[in-house]
Motif scaffolding. Structure first.
Motif, short mmCIF file in Angstrom:
data_model
loop_
_atom_site.label_atom_id
_atom_site.label_comp_id
_atom_site.label_asym_id
_atom_site.label_seq_id
_atom_site.Cartn_x
_atom_site.Cartn_y
_atom_site.Cartn_z
N LEU A 96 -7.49 -41.01 107.78
CA LEU A 96 -7.95 -41.62 108.42
C LEU A 96 -8.91 -41.22 109.13
O LEU A 96 -10.28 -41.03 109.95
CB LEU A 96 -6.57 -41.09 109.67
CG LEU A 96 -5.62 -42.63 109.37
CD1 LEU A 96 -4.42 -42.48 110.64
CD2 LEU A 96 -6.63 -44.12 109.90
N TYR A 97 -8.98 -39.35 109.38
CA TYR A 97 -9.91 -37.97 110.12
C TYR A 97 -11.67 -38.64 109.44
O TYR A 97 -12.36 -38.46 109.96
CB TYR A 97 -9.29 -36.57 110.03
CG TYR A 97 -10.42 -35.86 109.91
CD1 TYR A 97 -10.60 -35.44 111.73
CD2 TYR A 97 -11.35 -35.15 109.95
CE1 TYR A 97 -11.26 -34.64 111.87
CE2 TYR A 97 -11.46 -34.43 109.40
CZ TYR A 97 -12.12 -33.99 111.08
OH TYR A 97 -13.05 -33.44 111.98
N ASP A 98 -11.23 -38.51 107.74
CA ASP A 98 -12.57 -38.40 107.22
C ASP A 98 -13.57 -39.34 107.35
O ASP A 98 -15.01 -40.30 108.08
CB ASP A 98 -12.41 -38.00 105.78
CG ASP A 98 -14.14 -37.73 104.91
OD1 ASP A 98 -14.89 -36.96 105.44
OD2 ASP A 98 -14.46 -38.46 104.48
N PHE A 99 -12.89 -40.85 107.40
CA PHE A 99 -13.48 -42.10 107.51
C PHE A 99 -13.48 -42.83 109.42
O PHE A 99 -14.80 -42.64 109.31
CB PHE A 99 -12.52 -43.57 106.86
CG PHE A 99 -12.53 -44.65 108.19
CD1 PHE A 99 -14.40 -45.40 107.05
CD2 PHE A 99 -12.60 -45.79 109.25
CE1 PHE A 99 -14.38 -46.09 106.97
CE2 PHE A 99 -13.31 -46.35 109.33
CZ PHE A 99 -14.08 -47.60 108.15
N PHE A 100 -12.91 -42.43 110.44
CA PHE A 100 -13.39 -42.08 111.61
C PHE A 100 -14.67 -41.33 112.06
O PHE A 100 -15.66 -41.55 112.96
CB PHE A 100 -12.08 -42.05 112.42
CG PHE A 100 -11.94 -43.59 112.41
CD1 PHE A 100 -11.82 -45.18 112.51
CD2 PHE A 100 -10.80 -43.83 111.84
CE1 PHE A 100 -11.94 -46.41 112.36
CE2 PHE A 100 -9.75 -44.65 111.50
CZ PHE A 100 -10.51 -46.87 111.73
N ARG A 101 -13.66 -40.10 111.41
CA ARG A 101 -15.70 -39.09 112.01
C ARG A 101 -17.03 -40.05 111.52
O ARG A 101 -17.46 -38.94 111.97
CB ARG A 101 -14.79 -37.70 111.01
CG ARG A 101 -16.17 -36.82 111.58
CD ARG A 101 -15.38 -35.82 110.37
NE ARG A 101 -15.93 -35.39 109.23
CZ ARG A 101 -15.61 -33.92 108.45
NH1 ARG A 101 -15.65 -33.08 108.96
NH2 ARG A 101 -15.84 -34.50 107.30
N SER A 102 -16.67 -40.30 109.90
CA SER A 102 -17.66 -40.99 109.40
C SER A 102 -18.43 -42.09 110.21
O SER A 102 -20.01 -42.08 110.36
CB SER A 102 -17.88 -41.08 107.68
OG SER A 102 -16.98 -42.28 107.95
N MET A 103 -17.47 -42.52 110.90
CA MET A 103 -18.12 -43.85 112.13
C MET A 103 -18.54 -43.16 112.67
O MET A 103 -18.51 -44.57 114.05
CB MET A 103 -16.84 -44.89 111.76
CG MET A 103 -15.94 -45.54 110.29
SD MET A 103 -17.65 -46.04 109.99
CE MET A 103 -17.52 -47.85 111.04
N GLY A 104 -18.29 -41.83 113.82
CA GLY A 104 -19.08 -41.69 115.29
C GLY A 104 -18.22 -41.64 115.23
O GLY A 104 -18.11 -41.39 116.98
N ALA A 105 -16.39 -41.62 115.73
CA ALA A 105 -15.77 -40.71 116.24
C ALA A 105 -15.24 -39.32 116.75
O ALA A 105 -16.18 -39.21 116.19
CB ALA A 105 -13.59 -41.49 115.48
N ASP A 106 -15.15 -40.04 117.60
CA ASP A 106 -14.96 -37.95 118.52
C ASP A 106 -13.62 -37.71 118.32
O ASP A 106 -12.49 -37.91 118.62
CB ASP A 106 -14.98 -37.82 119.88
CG ASP A 106 -14.74 -36.25 120.41
OD1 ASP A 106 -14.08 -35.21 119.64
OD2 ASP A 106 -14.90 -36.30 121.41
N ILE A 107 -13.20 -37.25 117.03
CA ILE A 107 -11.62 -37.30 115.94
C ILE A 107 -10.88 -35.82 115.78
O ILE A 107 -12.20 -34.99 115.39
CB ILE A 107 -11.54 -38.39 115.33
CG1 ILE A 107 -10.26 -38.90 114.75
CG2 ILE A 107 -12.19 -37.94 113.88
CD1 ILE A 107 -9.80 -39.86 114.29
#
Length: 580
Positions: A96-107
């Motif tokens: 979850l973290y690695d994917f959504f970080r790559s999608m531009g999320a502030d996570i």
């Protein structure tokens, strides 16, 4: 230890299956014994590596969860993942973290501390998220029973998205989250209910990449390439049944692990020596990689493992992987010390008549009590509850046997616990009492009650061993072994094929291994006069004593056939699983 042997006697059209699928009748019987009877089921089993997972959209609330994450990302809202400290929780959090970080999320992410926080999301973690300006919480591998915590999060204005795979509470009531993505929901149309936590989030990120990626097809394929290895690792280490979609994930995922481009996972393969192997197996995941990842969550913080998977520098990754290896070696040493003490207690005269072992090991680290309980259960084949002096009173973990529902039995003694939970095969608990003396008194009461009220028979305290069919050794060929090996990966829910043979005649045997933990032997089966090679792993001296005690050097065996390759030589070897 005397065991009970059972033939898997499933009926099926063995001749027809053999003819239609071009396999031997022996292999056809093994397939039917694995619950595969229809042509569709057999096709899916044989061609698992070519099969695809069901559409993620079928999973209830998954599409809605992705829509919310997309909106929050676009609005630059802060998102926090709340994971778990075991391998499934670590892999889920990383995906979850690695994917959504790559999608531009502030996570960001938080992993509860095993000792200080316990399992899953808690109110303190929720309050800290609010203090940190978090807008949205995503749980993974936890949350399905977190009614109080989720209610509190909603009350203070947080959006909560639950992803989990654990059983739905008995009343079927769900926490008041904005979305609850769990294939075990009664209203979920997803066809396979047995995914682990990482399997659930793997499907979620696959859908998100396909729906919201700049190049959907390419992004989805890239997502699968990056995260399949972690879904497979979690599936094995969370001891999920290797059937249906789990079989697809692991069949493909073992190759993905071996060929991974993730620098941290590659470092684990290198320091463990697996990078030099011909392939990564279920055994390697469950007994080498998994324990190294778990060690961080047991003795320190599971964040160490996640940081390793996020590492982009190879030299630092190797150093961090070596650190996990050292932690695991420390964990093994601590476990061995506690195990020795637990065995001494279990073998003492006071405990010999107990059918349920309730043992206090004062110096046992509370994070490994479950491991010790499992090892004690295996050694004595009795339900085992191991207690220790923890930071907050006397706590313990239990592991059970097939004929003993541990959760049901400890529920009858609920007055002894301040807190407990679990399922038929495992449980965790904290003793009631304000002082140590009070808790020790409850421990005595618990031990007496569990043993006085148990219905376990002597026969039920013998392990059940299943085999596929009686098969004389002369039927075993390299071709058959190759055919059966294509049914891998083997594990929970998909056991390796085993066969039985009565009255083999031992011609010679030799104890091998520096710890005398194996026996190499030659035998014949009395039907063809041919000499066969066998090997037994276990208590070699006990094997020797048993053979020497028999007037005729004959055994009944359950075996698995394998190819033994050594210094360029190749031969068929019979690995003896059980003997009598």
């Amino acid at each position: 230890m005397v065991s009970r042997w059972y033939l898997r006697a499933f009926r099926g059209d063995f001749d027809g299956i053999s003819e239609r699928f071009g396999i031997s009748k022996i292999a056809a019987r093994v397939l039917v014994n694995r619950g595969r009877k229809t042509d569709e089921e057999i096709e899916g089993y044989i061609r698992a590596e070519e099969m695809e997972l069901a559409s993620p959209e079928l999973m209830h609330d998954l599409v809605k969860a992705c829509e919310i994450i997309y909106e929050k990302t676009a609005e630059k809202k802060k998102i926090r993942i709340i994971g778990d400290y075991d391998v499934d929780g670590v892999c889920s959090t990383f995906i979850l973290y690695d994917f959504f970080r790559s999608m531009g999320a502030d996570i960001s992410y938080v992993i509860p501390h095993r000792v200080q926080d316990g399992y899953g999301i808690n109110v303190d973690i929720v309050d800290q998220a609010k203090a940190d300006g978090i807008d949205t919480i995503i749980t993974c591998d936890n949350g399905i029973a977190a009614f109080t915590q989720v209610s509190h999060a909603k009350e203070i204005g947080l959006t909560v998205l639950i992803t989990d795979h654990h059983d739905i509470p008995l009343n079927n009531e769900l926490p008041p989250a904005d979305t609850v993505t769990n294939p075990k929901r009664e209203d979920c149309n997803y066809p396979f209910k047995g995914l682990c936590g990482a399997g659930v989030v793997y499907q979620l990120v696959r859908f998100y990449a396909d729906k919201y990626g700049e190049k959907p097809e390419k992004d989805r394929r890239e997502t699968e390439r990056k995260y399949l290895a972690f879904a497979a690792l979690a599936t094995v280490c969370d001891v999920m049944e290797l059937i249906d979609e789990n079989r697809i994930i692991v069949k493909k995922g073992l190759k993905a692990i071996y060929n991974t481009e993730n620098i941290g996972l590659r470092a684990l393969l290198e320091v463990s020596g697996l990078a030099e192997m011909e392939a990564v197996t279920v055994y390697h995941c469950g007994y080498i990689l998994g324990p190294m990842i778990n060690a961080s969550g047991r003795l320190e913080s599971a964040v160490k493992a996640i940081k390793l998977f996020l590492e982009e520098d190879r030299s630092r990754a190797l150093a961090e992987a070596c650190g996990l290896q050292e932690l695991n070696n420390e964990r093994k040493a601590i476990t061995e010390q506690s195990l020795i003490r637990a065995v001494e207690i279990a073998e003492s005269p006071e405990y010999l008549e107990d059918k349920v072992l309730v043992i206090l090991v004062p110096d046992c680290h509370e994070s490994i009590a479950g491991i010790v309980a499992g090892r004690i259960k295996e050694k004595f084949y009795k339900p085992a509850l191991i207690f220790t002096y923890a930071e907050r009173g006397i706590k313990g973990s239990g592991r059970s046997i097939e004929d003993y529902n541990m959760f049901e039995e400890i529920s009858k003694c609920s007055d002894c616990f301040s807190k407990f939970g679990g399922h038929p095969m495992a449980a965790g608990f904290s003793l009631k009492g304000e002082t140590t003396d009070e808790q020790l008194e409850y421990l005595k009461i618990l031990r007496k009650a569990l043993n006085d009220n148990t219905t376990l028979t002597d026969d039920e305290l013998k392990p059940k061993i299943y085999f596929d069919m009686e098969l004389p050794p002369y039927y075993v060929t390299e071709s058959l072994i190759g055919e059966l090996s294509s049914f891998e990966p083997f594990g929970t829910g998909n056991k390796a094929p085993t066969f039985a043979k009565r009255d083999i005649s031992i011609q010679s045997f030799k104890i091998i291994g520096k710890n005398e933990n194996a026996v190499r032997l030659e035998f014949c089966d009395g039907m063809d006069g041919q000499l066969y090679r066998g090997i037994w792993f276990g208590d070699a001296r006990a094997f020797e004593d048993y053979i020497l005690s028999k007037a005729e050097k004959k055994l009944d065996i359950i075996y698995s056939p394998q190819i033994n390759e050594y210094k360029g030589f190749r031969n068929i070897q019979f690995k003896i699983e059980e003997y009598r």
